[in-house]
Design a protein around this motif. Structure first.
Motif, mmCIF file in Angstrom:
data_model
loop_
_atom_site.group_PDB
_atom_site.id
_atom_site.type_symbol
_atom_site.label_atom_id
_atom_site.label_comp_id
_atom_site.label_asym_id
_atom_site.label_seq_id
_atom_site.Cartn_x
_atom_site.Cartn_y
_atom_site.Cartn_z
ATOM 1 N N UNK B 148 -7.913 -18.283 51.897
ATOM 2 C CA UNK B 148 -9.120 -17.911 52.640
ATOM 3 C C UNK B 148 -8.795 -17.730 54.121
ATOM 4 N N UNK B 149 -7.985 -18.636 54.674
ATOM 5 C CA UNK B 149 -7.636 -18.528 56.095
ATOM 6 C C UNK B 149 -6.894 -17.229 56.366
ATOM 7 N N UNK B 150 -5.954 -16.899 55.462
ATOM 8 C CA UNK B 150 -5.184 -15.672 55.676
ATOM 9 C C UNK B 150 -6.109 -14.462 55.632
ATOM 10 N N UNK B 151 -7.035 -14.429 54.670
ATOM 11 C CA UNK B 151 -7.962 -13.290 54.573
ATOM 12 C C UNK B 151 -8.773 -13.154 55.862
ATOM 13 N N UNK B 152 -9.319 -14.265 56.334
ATOM 14 C CA UNK B 152 -10.115 -14.225 57.559
ATOM 15 C C UNK B 152 -9.297 -13.749 58.744
ATOM 16 N N UNK B 153 -8.083 -14.297 58.878
ATOM 17 C CA UNK B 153 -7.256 -13.937 60.033
ATOM 18 C C UNK B 153 -6.874 -12.467 59.997
ATOM 19 N N UNK B 154 -6.572 -11.942 58.791
ATOM 20 C CA UNK B 154 -6.212 -10.520 58.703
ATOM 21 C C UNK B 154 -7.392 -9.678 59.168
ATOM 22 N N UNK B 155 -8.592 -10.021 58.698
ATOM 23 C CA UNK B 155 -9.766 -9.235 59.081
ATOM 24 C C UNK B 155 -9.941 -9.224 60.591
ATOM 25 N N UNK B 156 -9.723 -10.398 61.207
ATOM 26 C CA UNK B 156 -9.961 -10.491 62.644
ATOM 27 C C UNK B 156 -8.849 -9.822 63.447
ATOM 28 N N UNK B 157 -7.619 -9.825 62.919
ATOM 29 C CA UNK B 157 -6.482 -9.370 63.719
ATOM 30 C C UNK B 157 -6.097 -7.926 63.473
ATOM 31 N N UNK B 158 -6.612 -7.304 62.397
ATOM 32 C CA UNK B 158 -6.086 -5.998 62.004
ATOM 33 C C UNK B 158 -6.321 -4.957 63.095
ATOM 34 N N UNK B 159 -7.303 -5.206 63.974
ATOM 35 C CA UNK B 159 -7.573 -4.218 65.012
ATOM 36 C C UNK B 159 -6.471 -4.175 66.070
ATOM 37 N N UNK B 160 -5.736 -5.275 66.247
ATOM 38 C CA UNK B 160 -4.683 -5.291 67.272
ATOM 39 C C UNK B 160 -3.631 -4.213 67.038
ATOM 40 N N UNK B 161 -2.895 -4.261 65.882
ATOM 41 C CA UNK B 161 -1.918 -3.193 65.669
ATOM 42 C C UNK B 161 -2.584 -1.825 65.634
ATOM 43 N N UNK B 162 -3.786 -1.741 65.093
ATOM 44 C CA UNK B 162 -4.449 -0.437 64.998
ATOM 45 C C UNK B 162 -4.688 0.147 66.393
ATOM 46 N N UNK B 163 -5.239 -0.674 67.311
ATOM 47 C CA UNK B 163 -5.525 -0.170 68.656
ATOM 48 C C UNK B 163 -4.237 0.199 69.387
ATOM 49 N N UNK B 164 -3.221 -0.691 69.309
ATOM 50 C CA UNK B 164 -1.967 -0.420 70.028
ATOM 51 C C UNK B 164 -1.283 0.830 69.500
ATOM 52 N N UNK B 165 -1.246 0.981 68.157
ATOM 53 C CA UNK B 165 -0.549 2.126 67.578
ATOM 54 C C UNK B 165 -1.308 3.414 67.885
ATOM 55 N N UNK B 166 -2.646 3.345 67.876
ATOM 56 C CA UNK B 166 -3.410 4.560 68.204
ATOM 57 C C UNK B 166 -3.155 4.980 69.648
#
Lengths: 287, 293
Positions: B148-166
């Motif tokens: 559950x912790x991993x799922x929550x953390x992925x949801x919260x953090x996925x925007x970081x690589x997305x924003x930087x890569x964009x």
């Protein structure tokens, strides 16, 4: 290629927010006081939500003070953050010269230090026999026995400032670093003194940056409950985050936690939309 | 002797006021943490009075030190485990998301981009409570705990690589890819052999950012933790700080700090190596690496 990401966001981001709605407008099990979500929006029952709304103001306004306090704390803390962050970011971005790399590394350092660790550091300093009281007493010259850690609003606000200032400095630094130097030189050449050149060129040019930086600190502060818990642990400084945190695990009050989550979401929605608009517009300009 | 008016009008005078504020701010922001780290080496139970140097709270003490106390080193291991697993899933997910969104025009990707940015600025408590509700009221095969912790953390953090890569994709521009395709590369081939190598610095920077952010996370991991064995360091600090902790807690927090700083320093060196000779990132230095958005 974006499909896995989109599916993930729908499943783990949009769906949970819908579940919150289903619980807020759902039933409570009469025996175990556990929430029963109601999935069909047509059968939603607004009693839990209206319970929270009616207890905000008026005679039995038990939630009102915490909400007002949240607004005051967040406003004061963000203003103080801006007062500290802007000069620091300005200096490091524009005037520091050769020392820029080192200064920037030091400014970023708090980012890599756990928030809890930084609050814990202050818990140590603010103990009754801690360093702050020792310094204030000038080596036993005065007797200072301030109980810093039991419900002092000043301490909580300082904690918030301490915790969130780095998140403001970095975007400000980025914005000030990008500021066009020829534009400023032109304003000085055309006869502006340093104040009016700052006031009429620098500030308007970085207004979007300032707003974005303020939002980046305000929004997480709205959901903050641990700063108050760590530094005061008293209902006298409870914020809306504490209301959520206290009612989530309380039997029969889960729906209230959901209602507060919705309230914070609604309050934060406009600033969030604004932030998204500002950042996407900047992306369009960049590309 | 110059008068104050001449001093004020001198354009070359050093900005003493700003230097003062900056120095004061740096001292204020770093000294408390430095003092906390210092007291983790204290040779006594106090966290406020210095009683000599020792490594007692790291491994000297046979019951209370981080090394010997199960609860403390479980917390440290849990933190590092969450950091590694989350980073390994989040970064590919976010990078693919960013490339996909960037290539695909229309309503749907715009909406997806909006969702991604929303998850970036949403106060963390809201997401944590929402996920907690999902896990406790919806019949799912997932219990509270590491998954559950991993799922929550992925949801919260996925925007970081997305924003930087964009952001990086926007600076690269379409011309390299077009050139590759003119010279006969397939779209996927151009992506793999031209764009991905050029994205490497951004991908790497976001990896380090996500890792450092995950091991510092508190709200999500606390709500989604199950038994005490899945409580990471930040939750342990929160739970015990107000009681009567020993300097072992300082030691635990310091160890976390050292691992985060090590990750960042190694990350920065590798990042510099990856982006050598790249004129678009050179002038941004360490700032580009800190996720300057």
């Amino acid at each position: 290629m974006a499909a896995p990401g989109i599916v993930w966001l729908l499943l783990c981001f949009v769906f949970p927010l819908y579940v919150v709605l289903c619980i807020v407008f759902g039933q409570v099990d009469p025996l175990f006081r556990t929430p029963i979500p109601v999935w069909n929006p047509l059968q939603w029952n607004p009693s839990q939500f209206s319970y929270v709304l009616t207890h905000i103001v008026g005679a039995d306004g038990i939630f009102g003070p915490a909400l007002v306090r949240t607004a005051v704390f967040v406003f004061t803390a963000s203003s103080l953050c801006l007062l500290i962050a802007f000069p620091v970011a300005y200096y490091v971005a524009r005037l520091s010269g050769r020392r820029k790399g080192l200064l920037l590394a030091l400014l970023i350092a708090p980012f890599w230090i756990s928030y809890m660790m930084r609050m814990f550091a202050w818990v140590n300093l603010l103990q009754n026999d801690g360093i702050v009281n020792k310094v204030l007493s000038f080596g036993g010259l005065f007797t200072v026995n301030v109980d810093w850690l039991t419900g002092q609003p000043v301490v909580v606000i300082l904690g918030l400032v301490y915790g969130y200032v780095p998140y403001m400095i970095l975007p400000l630094y980025a914005g000030l670093d990008r500021l066009s130097q020829p534009m400023l030189e032109a304003s000085r050449d055309l006869g502006a003194d340093r104040f009016s050149s700052f006031w009429r060129v620098t500030l308007p040019l970085c207004r979007p940056t300032i707003l974005a930086a303020v939002l980046l600190t305000c929004l997480p502060m709205l959901g903050d409950y641990f700063t108050s818990d760590m530094l005061s642990a008293s209902p006298k400084t409870a914020m809306v985050g504490n209301l959520i945190n206290d009612s989530v695990h309380a039997p029969g009050r889960t729906g209230q936690a959901g209602a507060f989550v919705m309230l914070v979401f609604l309050v934060a929605l406009l600033p969030m939309l604004y932030y998204i608009r500002v950042t996407s517009r900047r992306d369009e300009v960049a590309s | 002797m110059r008068g104050p008016v001449a001093w004020w009008n001198d354009p070359w005078r050093p900005p003493r006021f700003l230097v003062g504020i900056t120095a004061g701010y740096l001292a204020w922001s770093l000294l408390p943490v430095a003092i906390a780290v210092l007291y983790s080496f204290n040779n006594g139970r106090s966290r406020t009075t210095w009683q000599g140097f020792s490594l007692r709270w790291y491994w000297g003490d046979s019951t209370l030190s981080v090394w010997h106390n199960d609860a403390l080193h479980t917390a440290l291991l849990q933190t590092l485990k969450l950091g590694v697993i989350t980073t390994l899933i989040t970064v590919p997910l976010g990078v693919l998301f960013a490339i996909g969104i960037d290539r695909w025009r229309g309503r749907l990707p715009e909406g997806a981009n909006f969702l991604m940015l929303l998850s970036f600025v949403l106060p963390e408590v809201l997401l944590a409570v929402a996920l907690l509700f999902v896990l406790t009221t919806v019949a799912l095969p997932i219990d509270l705990g590491t998954t559950a912790q991993v799922i929550g953390l992925i949801t919260f953090q996925v925007s970081y690589p997305a924003v930087l890569v964009r952001a990086r994709l926007a600076t690269i521009g379409p011309q390299y890819e077009e050139a590759a395709m003119d010279l006969g590369a397939s779209p996927l081939g151009a992506l793999r052999r031209i764009i991905l190598p050029m994205l490497m610095p951004a991908i790497f920077a976001s990896t380090v950012l996500v890792f450092a952010d995950v091991i510092d996370d508190f709200v999500l991991v606390r709500y989604l933790s199950g038994a005490a064995s899945t409580e990471p360091v930040s939750v342990k600090i929160y739970n015990t700080a107000r009681g009567a902790p020993t300097p072992a807690l300082n030691a635990l927090a310091s160890l976390l700090l050292f691992s985060a700083l090590t990750a960042v320093v190694i990350g920065f060196l590798v990042y510099r190596y990856l982006s050598r000779g790249d004129t678009t990132t050179k002038d941004r230095g360490i700032g580009a690496f800190a996720g300057e958005l």
